[in-house]
Design a protein around this motif. Structure first.
Motif, short mmCIF file in Angstrom:
data_model
loop_
_atom_site.label_atom_id
_atom_site.label_comp_id
_atom_site.label_asym_id
_atom_site.label_seq_id
_atom_site.Cartn_x
_atom_site.Cartn_y
_atom_site.Cartn_z
N ALA A 40 0.82 -1.21 0.00
CA ALA A 40 0.00 0.00 0.00
C ALA A 40 0.85 1.26 0.00
O ALA A 40 2.00 1.27 0.44
N ARG A 41 0.26 2.33 -0.49
CA ARG A 41 0.85 3.66 -0.35
C ARG A 41 0.15 4.32 0.83
O ARG A 41 -1.07 4.52 0.81
N VAL A 42 0.92 4.65 1.85
CA VAL A 42 0.37 5.05 3.15
C VAL A 42 0.64 6.53 3.40
O VAL A 42 1.77 7.00 3.26
N LEU A 43 -0.39 7.24 3.81
CA LEU A 43 -0.27 8.65 4.17
C LEU A 43 -0.34 8.79 5.68
O LEU A 43 -1.26 8.26 6.32
N VAL A 44 0.62 9.54 6.26
CA VAL A 44 0.64 9.81 7.69
C VAL A 44 0.59 11.33 7.88
O VAL A 44 1.62 12.00 7.84
N PRO A 45 -0.60 11.90 8.06
CA PRO A 45 -0.68 13.35 8.24
C PRO A 45 -0.20 13.76 9.63
O PRO A 45 -0.27 12.97 10.58
N LEU A 46 0.30 15.00 9.75
CA LEU A 46 0.79 15.53 11.02
C LEU A 46 1.73 14.52 11.68
O LEU A 46 1.60 14.17 12.85
N CYS A 47 2.71 14.05 10.92
CA CYS A 47 3.49 12.88 11.33
C CYS A 47 4.49 13.18 12.44
O CYS A 47 4.94 12.25 13.13
N GLY A 48 4.90 14.44 12.64
CA GLY A 48 5.90 14.73 13.66
C GLY A 48 7.15 13.91 13.43
O GLY A 48 7.67 13.82 12.32
N LYS A 49 7.59 13.23 14.50
CA LYS A 49 8.73 12.33 14.36
C LYS A 49 8.32 10.91 14.75
O LYS A 49 9.07 10.17 15.39
N SER A 50 7.13 10.53 14.32
CA SER A 50 6.54 9.25 14.70
C SER A 50 7.39 8.06 14.31
O SER A 50 7.83 7.93 13.16
N LEU A 51 7.60 7.17 15.27
CA LEU A 51 8.32 5.92 15.01
C LEU A 51 7.45 4.90 14.27
O LEU A 51 7.95 3.85 13.87
N ASP A 52 6.18 5.21 14.12
CA ASP A 52 5.31 4.32 13.35
C ASP A 52 5.71 4.30 11.88
O ASP A 52 5.55 3.28 11.19
#
Length: 214
Positions: A40-52
């Protein structure tokens, strides 16, 4: 919340960015382990420095994070020893991971390209009304039919007038019910959540929803 609020929060750090977790969130592991990100192509909005995001990149075809504050992106790259290629101002690429330094509300579907999955932890709950309604409408407009949207929210009492805001299942249905089929996959009582002691809360539940764009 205004743009400067988030810039100041990342500059100050500490309690101002306590929404950042030093580990992969269990809901992110649910997506990875369940195969929902494969190919999948995944979008992470407002991602900060997320380790996810690095966890997602190991399974997804591509991960695109969007973050307003460039210092947060710099911290993410340094913390994960990522040496990106900067193809244009505000665009950092490393393998199948891309981070855009942009205001999420300025992004268009043409800017993002195809999106299969959205992962939202600490995004919707970061906004007060009516910005929350604006965010929900903007995100909905970015997604094609068939896209999946995983949403994490917190619901607590007594409610506060600062982020993260309390957002329960009824509110989620109000924001997204017209355009998405909604599956309530997590509903966890969290008396151990760090916010309970920090703010003297009486109760807190952590929700996870898997939404399917019609």
């Amino acid at each position: 919340m205004e743009r400067q609020f988030w810039i100041d929060s990342w500059d100050e750090g500490g309690s101002k960015t306590s929404f950042h977790l030093p580990e992969v969130h269990p809901h992110a592991r649910y997506l990875v382990d369940g195969g929902l990100l494969d190919g999948a192509r995944v979008l992470v909005p407002l991602c900060g420095k997320s380790l996810d995001m690095p966890a997602f990149a190991r399974r997804a075809r591509e991960v695109v994070g969007v973050e307003l504050v460039e210092s947060a992106v710099a911290q993410f790259l340094a913390d994960n020893a990522i040496d990106p290629v900067r193809t244009e101002p505000g665009v950092f690429r490393a393998g199948n991971l891309t981070v855009l330094v942009r205001d999420f509300f300025d992004l268009t579907a043409a800017d993002l390209g195809s999106v299969d999955v959205v992962y939202d932890r600490a995004c919707l709950v970061a906004f007060p009304e009516p910005m929350r309604e604006r965010y929900a409408a903007h995100l909905t407009g970015l997604l094609p039919a068939g896209a999946r949207y995983f949403l994490n929210t917190l619901e607590y009492a007594p409610v506060m007038d600062t982020p993260p805001f309390s957002v329960g299942p009824d509110a989620v249905r109000g924001y997204f019910g017209d355009a998405f089929d909604i599956e309530h996959v997590f509903d966890d009582d969290r008396p151990d959540h760090r916010m309970v002691a920090k703010f003297g809360l009486e109760s807190l539940r952590e929700h996870g929803f898997l939404l399917h764009r019609r």
